[in-house]
Design a protein around this motif. Structure first.
Motif, PDB file in Angstrom:
ATOM      1  N   VAL A 145      -6.494   6.101  -3.642  1.00 45.82           N
ATOM      2  CA  VAL A 145      -5.333   5.463  -3.027  1.00 45.82           C
ATOM      3  C   VAL A 145      -4.150   5.613  -3.976  1.00 45.82           C
ATOM      4  O   VAL A 145      -4.303   5.467  -5.188  1.00 45.82           O
ATOM      5  N   SER A 146      -2.981   5.920  -3.440  1.00 40.84           N
ATOM      6  CA  SER A 146      -1.779   6.054  -4.268  1.00 40.84           C
ATOM      7  C   SER A 146      -0.601   5.372  -3.582  1.00 40.84           C
ATOM      8  O   SER A 146      -0.626   5.134  -2.370  1.00 40.84           O
TER       9      SER A 146
ATOM     10  N   ALA B  27       8.675   2.108   0.346  1.00 41.18           N
ATOM     11  CA  ALA B  27       7.398   2.300  -0.356  1.00 41.18           C
ATOM     12  C   ALA B  27       6.303   2.657   0.645  1.00 41.18           C
ATOM     13  O   ALA B  27       6.263   2.124   1.759  1.00 41.18           O
ATOM     14  N   GLN B  28       5.431   3.557   0.230  1.00 45.86           N
ATOM     15  CA  GLN B  28       4.307   3.972   1.080  1.00 45.86           C
ATOM     16  C   GLN B  28       3.025   4.016   0.257  1.00 45.86           C
ATOM     17  O   GLN B  28       2.987   4.602  -0.818  1.00 45.86           O
ATOM     18  N   VAL B  29       1.973   3.384   0.788  1.00 44.56           N
ATOM     19  CA  VAL B  29       0.635   3.469   0.212  1.00 44.56           C
ATOM     20  C   VAL B  29      -0.144   4.497   1.016  1.00 44.56           C
ATOM     21  O   VAL B  29      -0.166   4.433   2.249  1.00 44.56           O
ATOM     22  N   SER B  30      -0.799   5.446   0.334  1.00 39.14           N
ATOM     23  CA  SER B  30      -1.502   6.534   1.012  1.00 39.14           C
ATOM     24  C   SER B  30      -2.977   6.528   0.639  1.00 39.14           C
ATOM     25  O   SER B  30      -3.324   6.414  -0.535  1.00 39.14           O
ATOM     26  N   LEU B  31      -3.836   6.641   1.652  1.00 41.89           N
ATOM     27  CA  LEU B  31      -5.270   6.816   1.444  1.00 41.89           C
ATOM     28  C   LEU B  31      -5.585   8.292   1.612  1.00 41.89           C
ATOM     29  O   LEU B  31      -5.286   8.891   2.642  1.00 41.89           O
ATOM     30  N   HIS B  32      -6.201   8.876   0.602  1.00 41.51           N
ATOM     31  CA  HIS B  32      -6.533  10.302   0.635  1.00 41.51           C
ATOM     32  C   HIS B  32      -7.996  10.447   1.072  1.00 41.51           C
ATOM     33  O   HIS B  32      -8.915  10.406   0.263  1.00 41.51           O
ATOM     34  N   SER B  33      -8.181  10.591   2.379  1.00 43.67           N
ATOM     35  CA  SER B  33      -9.530  10.678   2.932  1.00 43.67           C
ATOM     36  C   SER B  33      -9.516  11.573   4.155  1.00 43.67           C
ATOM     37  O   SER B  33      -8.519  11.647   4.887  1.00 43.67           O
ATOM     38  N   THR B  34     -10.641  12.248   4.375  1.00 44.49           N
ATOM     39  CA  THR B  34     -10.760  13.110   5.549  1.00 44.49           C
ATOM     40  C   THR B  34     -11.278  12.355   6.771  1.00 44.49           C
ATOM     41  O   THR B  34     -11.373  12.931   7.846  1.00 44.49           O
ATOM     42  N   ASP B  35     -11.631  11.092   6.600  1.00 43.93           N
ATOM     43  CA  ASP B  35     -12.081  10.291   7.734  1.00 43.93           C
ATOM     44  C   ASP B  35     -10.858   9.819   8.516  1.00 43.93           C
ATOM     45  O   ASP B  35     -10.060   9.024   8.028  1.00 43.93           O
ATOM     46  N   PRO B  36     -10.675  10.291   9.758  1.00 43.26           N
ATOM     47  CA  PRO B  36      -9.471   9.916  10.515  1.00 43.26           C
ATOM     48  C   PRO B  36      -9.506   8.490  11.047  1.00 43.26           C
ATOM     49  O   PRO B  36      -8.477   7.957  11.446  1.00 43.26           O
ATOM     50  N   ASN B  37     -10.669   7.856  11.064  1.00 44.33           N
ATOM     51  CA  ASN B  37     -10.810   6.532  11.680  1.00 44.33           C
ATOM     52  C   ASN B  37     -10.737   5.418  10.648  1.00 44.33           C
ATOM     53  O   ASN B  37     -11.588   4.529  10.602  1.00 44.33           O
ATOM     54  N   LEU B  38      -9.717   5.455   9.810  1.00 43.13           N
ATOM     55  CA  LEU B  38      -9.491   4.417   8.818  1.00 43.13           C
ATOM     56  C   LEU B  38      -8.043   3.937   8.908  1.00 43.13           C
ATOM     57  O   LEU B  38      -7.145   4.708   9.250  1.00 43.13           O
ATOM     58  N   LEU B  39      -7.835   2.658   8.624  1.00 43.97           N
ATOM     59  CA  LEU B  39      -6.505   2.073   8.603  1.00 43.97           C
ATOM     60  C   LEU B  39      -6.222   1.497   7.223  1.00 43.97           C
ATOM     61  O   LEU B  39      -7.118   0.945   6.576  1.00 43.97           O
TER      62      LEU B  39
ATOM     63  N   HIS C 125      -3.649   6.550   7.751  1.00 42.88           N
ATOM     64  CA  HIS C 125      -3.939   6.429   6.320  1.00 42.88           C
ATOM     65  C   HIS C 125      -2.746   5.939   5.510  1.00 42.88           C
ATOM     66  O   HIS C 125      -2.740   6.082   4.280  1.00 42.88           O
ATOM     67  N   TYR C 126      -1.740   5.355   6.170  1.00 44.48           N
ATOM     68  CA  TYR C 126      -0.528   4.965   5.450  1.00 44.48           C
ATOM     69  C   TYR C 126      -0.165   3.510   5.724  1.00 44.48           C
ATOM     70  O   TYR C 126      -0.259   3.030   6.852  1.00 44.48           O
ATOM     71  N   GLY C 127       0.229   2.798   4.654  1.00 47.25           N
ATOM     72  CA  GLY C 127       0.798   1.470   4.763  1.00 47.25           C
ATOM     73  C   GLY C 127       2.217   1.513   4.231  1.00 47.25           C
ATOM     74  O   GLY C 127       2.449   1.959   3.102  1.00 47.25           O
ATOM     75  N   ARG C 128       3.190   1.071   5.021  1.00 48.16           N
ATOM     76  CA  ARG C 128       4.596   1.266   4.665  1.00 48.16           C
ATOM     77  C   ARG C 128       5.368  -0.042   4.744  1.00 48.16           C
ATOM     78  O   ARG C 128       5.099  -0.878   5.600  1.00 48.16           O
TER      79      ARG C 128
ATOM     80  N   LYS D 116     -11.286  -2.993  -0.554  1.00 44.76           N
ATOM     81  CA  LYS D 116     -10.082  -3.548  -1.150  1.00 44.76           C
ATOM     82  C   LYS D 116      -9.861  -2.952  -2.528  1.00 44.76           C
ATOM     83  O   LYS D 116     -10.796  -2.758  -3.292  1.00 44.76           O
ATOM     84  N   THR D 117      -8.594  -2.645  -2.838  1.00 46.94           N
ATOM     85  CA  THR D 117      -8.232  -2.186  -4.176  1.00 46.94           C
ATOM     86  C   THR D 117      -6.779  -2.564  -4.420  1.00 46.94           C
ATOM     87  O   THR D 117      -6.125  -3.161  -3.570  1.00 46.94           O
ATOM     88  N   ASN D 118      -6.259  -2.249  -5.595  1.00 46.31           N
ATOM     89  CA  ASN D 118      -4.835  -2.481  -5.843  1.00 46.31           C
ATOM     90  C   ASN D 118      -4.249  -1.266  -6.522  1.00 46.31           C
ATOM     91  O   ASN D 118      -4.964  -0.469  -7.151  1.00 46.31           O
ATOM     92  N   THR D 119      -2.955  -1.096  -6.374  1.00 42.80           N
ATOM     93  CA  THR D 119      -2.262   0.041  -6.961  1.00 42.80           C
ATOM     94  C   THR D 119      -0.937  -0.427  -7.538  1.00 42.80           C
ATOM     95  O   THR D 119      -0.343  -1.399  -7.052  1.00 42.80           O
TER      96      THR D 119
END
Length: 602
Positions: free
Chosen positions: A390-391, A419-431, A471-474, A525-528
């Motif tokens: 996650v970045s 600001a944008q949080v990005s999840l780097h994953s190939t699974d399309p069914n994640l929020l 995969h993005y939280g903005r 859950k994680t933090n960045t």
């Protein structure tokens, strides 16, 4: 003499253990379920066939609950589907699933709630058999910390002791030591002195040793009483746990470990790695040959996904492909694929079909990788640890197309930051959901912090959050008043990741109260952290001191000359005013004139 002393003490230990056991049995706990509100309690549970019993633990306090199953005995050969203990993080079985204990559990299960309530359900099958469980729970405060209780040990050898050793160890304690030595080595652990409460099943106080860096699986042994136990790992990692209850504390232990080099690099029989993007299964050719197979006999759930064959046989594929199945278990997501080994090209074969089951379990702050092989009902386990990737980055506009690459990020006061949080994953069914964000002038986020987002709720008037987008939280906000008083500001956000196919997940609930949050579910859950952010007026002095010494020195000289001319001009004007004033006063006194206020006719 020492042996004689131990023999004399053994009856005393047994009597104390029996007294504690009797005190537990006499508490009158219902055989099938109860509602418990004590601060701590030990339960000795006995169940027969077809049981379905629920125990609820709850108390009006800000503390959380630690629950231990220090002894459990299910019906022989029972499966996890038909007979288990399920633990829920909340006041009912509708709360998120915290964990499961069953006949295959290779650990001493310890689970901890996130709130002041917890529920566990014991289900048994129809086999006529007396099941026995020993459960112990107690409430703990978030800030409770015991000195010398657990830690990281990374040297080639070392020593550690229980808290207060050689004095009696404290009550209500759970200490974990992680030992990690150099690669291609194993660990030999020896207890020079060991003195814990004695019990036949080590239900009260015990030390557990695990063959790996987790306490979820790989239990080598559990010990108590008076002994000098020794353990050896199969690799360069080992975990040691000390757990105590509320009575009969003794001296504890003193332990020493050494690392033993393994004879040359050893190719593992099986190896599994999991990341945000993919699953990788490595099988050695020698291992396949020992089973009577080769690479032509292998296939995944999706037979079209073929391995790369070199020195080993390697399956590497995206998480959501090649027939991988995904299961949401409340606080974790499990990706599973199966490598099937079967003889091909023969009409009649006496070879057994073997399945290699590979699981990637995404948990809070880590990824637990499990691979095991089923052969004649024997399961072999291999575990490793990884993380979701996650970045977080700033962007120049609400299109979120061009990230800000500069660091530090120089801004104007009240400038809108994206600001944008990005999840780097190939699974399309994640929020991805931004649960909380705080700002601080210190990168370690000390006591001085400022809330931007808390539990999904905007705490600053300028914050605007965007709906979850795959995969993005903005979100966006204005550069805040911290920058008026501090040179730098850092941003830290707690990120939740949910399965988009799960209805009413935490990622879709938005802003919720703290009370409602206790029953909300999320997967991971994680933090960045991102920063620092600085004001543009500090740009030259903060990051280009060499240009300041030249350009700013010239500017300073110009300012000094300007100030000199300005001061001279002001002094000249002042002198002229003084002279004119004196002259006017002189003339007024000479002519007898004086000033008189003119009355307005209006």
């Amino acid at each position: 003499m020492q042996v004689l002393t131990q023999l004399l003490l053994l009856p005393l230990f047994a009597a104390l253990a029996l007294a504690e056991d009797n005190s537990i049995e006499s508490t009158g706990v219902p055989r099938c379920g109860a509602s418990l509100r004590e601060l701590n309690k030990a339960l000795s549970i006995e169940l027969n066939a077809n049981a379905n019993c629920v125990w609820q633990i709850q108390r009006n306090t800000n503390q959380t609950i630690r629950l231990l199953f220090s002894h459990f005995k299910f019906a022989p050969s029972s499966s996890c589907e038909t007979e288990s203990i399920k633990v829920y993080d909340g006041p009912s079985t509708d709360s998120p699933l915290l964990g499961q204990v069953c006949n295959d559990t290779d650990a001493v299960p310890v689970l901890q709630s996130s709130t002041n309530s917890l529920t566990f359900l014991i289900t048994t099958n129809s086999v006529a058999f007396t099941r026995n469980f020993f459960v112990f729970y107690y409430f703990i405060s978030p800030d409770t910390k015991i000195e010398n209780c657990g830690g990281q040990l990374t040297g080639p050898n070392g020593t550690f002791t229980s808290p207060n050793y050689p004095a009696a160890y404290p009550e209500f304690m759970y200490c974990v030591w992680h030992i990690k030595t150099a690669k291609n080595s194993k660990i030999n652990l020896q207890f020079q002195d060991f003195f814990l409460e004695l019990d036949q099943n080590c239900r009260f106080d015990f030390t557990a040793v695990y063959d790996g860096l987790t306490t979820n699986t790989g239990l080598i042994g559990k010990v108590c009483g008076r002994a000098q136990p020794a353990f050896e790992s199969s690799s360069n990692v080992m975990t040691v746990v000390l757990s105590t209850d509320y009575a009969n504390s003794y001296r504890g232990f003193s332990a020493q470990y050494i690392s033993i080099p393994l004879p040359g690099p050893v190719e593992p029989d099986t190896f599994l790695t999991c990341s945000s993007d993919s699953m990788k299964i490595v099988l050695s050719k020698s291992y396949l040959a020992s089973l009577g197979y080769n690479e032509t006999h292998l296939q995944l759930n999706d037979p079209s996904c073929r391995p790369v064959v070199a020195e080993s046989v390697i399956f590497s594929f995206p998480l959501a492909s090649c027939g991988t199945t995904k299961k949401d278990e409340g606080h974790s997501i499990i990706y599973t694929n199966i490598v099937s080994l079967s003889a091909t090209g023969n009409i009649i074969t006496r070879q057994k079909s073997i399945e290699i089951i590979a699981k990637c379990k995404m948990e809070n702050n880590s990824t637990l990788e499990v691979i095991y092989i089923t052969k004649n009902n024997i399961i072999q386990n291999t575990t490793a640890v990884g993380r979701y990737k996650v970045s977080m980055s700033f962007y120049d506009s609400d299109s979120f197309s061009k990230p800000v690459r500069q660091s530090p990020y120089y801004v104007d006061l009240n400038q809108t930051l994206f600001a944008q949080v990005s999840l780097h994953s190939t699974d399309p069914n994640l929020l991805v959901f931004v649960d909380s964000c705080i700002a601080s002038p210190q990168p370690d986020f000390g006591s001085l912090t400022y809330d931007l987002i808390r539990s999904g709720c905007n705490k600053d008037d300028t914050v605007v959050t965007y709906p979850p987008l795959e995969h993005y939280g903005r979100f966006k906000f204005n550069a805040f008043r911290f920058l008026r008083s501090f040179a730098s500001v850092y941003l830290q956000c707690d990120i939740l990741i949910c399965d988009s196919k799960t209805t009413n997940s935490r990622c879709t609930e938005g802003c919720i109260s703290r009370q409602k949050r206790a029953i909300s579910s999320y997967t991971w859950k994680t933090n960045t952290v991102v920063g620092p952010i600085r004001l543009k007026r500090d740009l030259r002095s903060a990051d280009h001191p060499e240009s300041f010494t030249k350009a700013d020195a010239e500017e300073t000289r110009n300012l000094q000359q300007y100030s000199f001319y300005t001061l001279s001009f002001v002094a000249l004007i002042s002198n002229i005013v003084i002279v004119v004033t004196v002259i006017l006063k002189y003339h007024k006194h000479q002519a007898g004139y004086s000033y008189q206020k003119i009355q307005s006719s209006y």
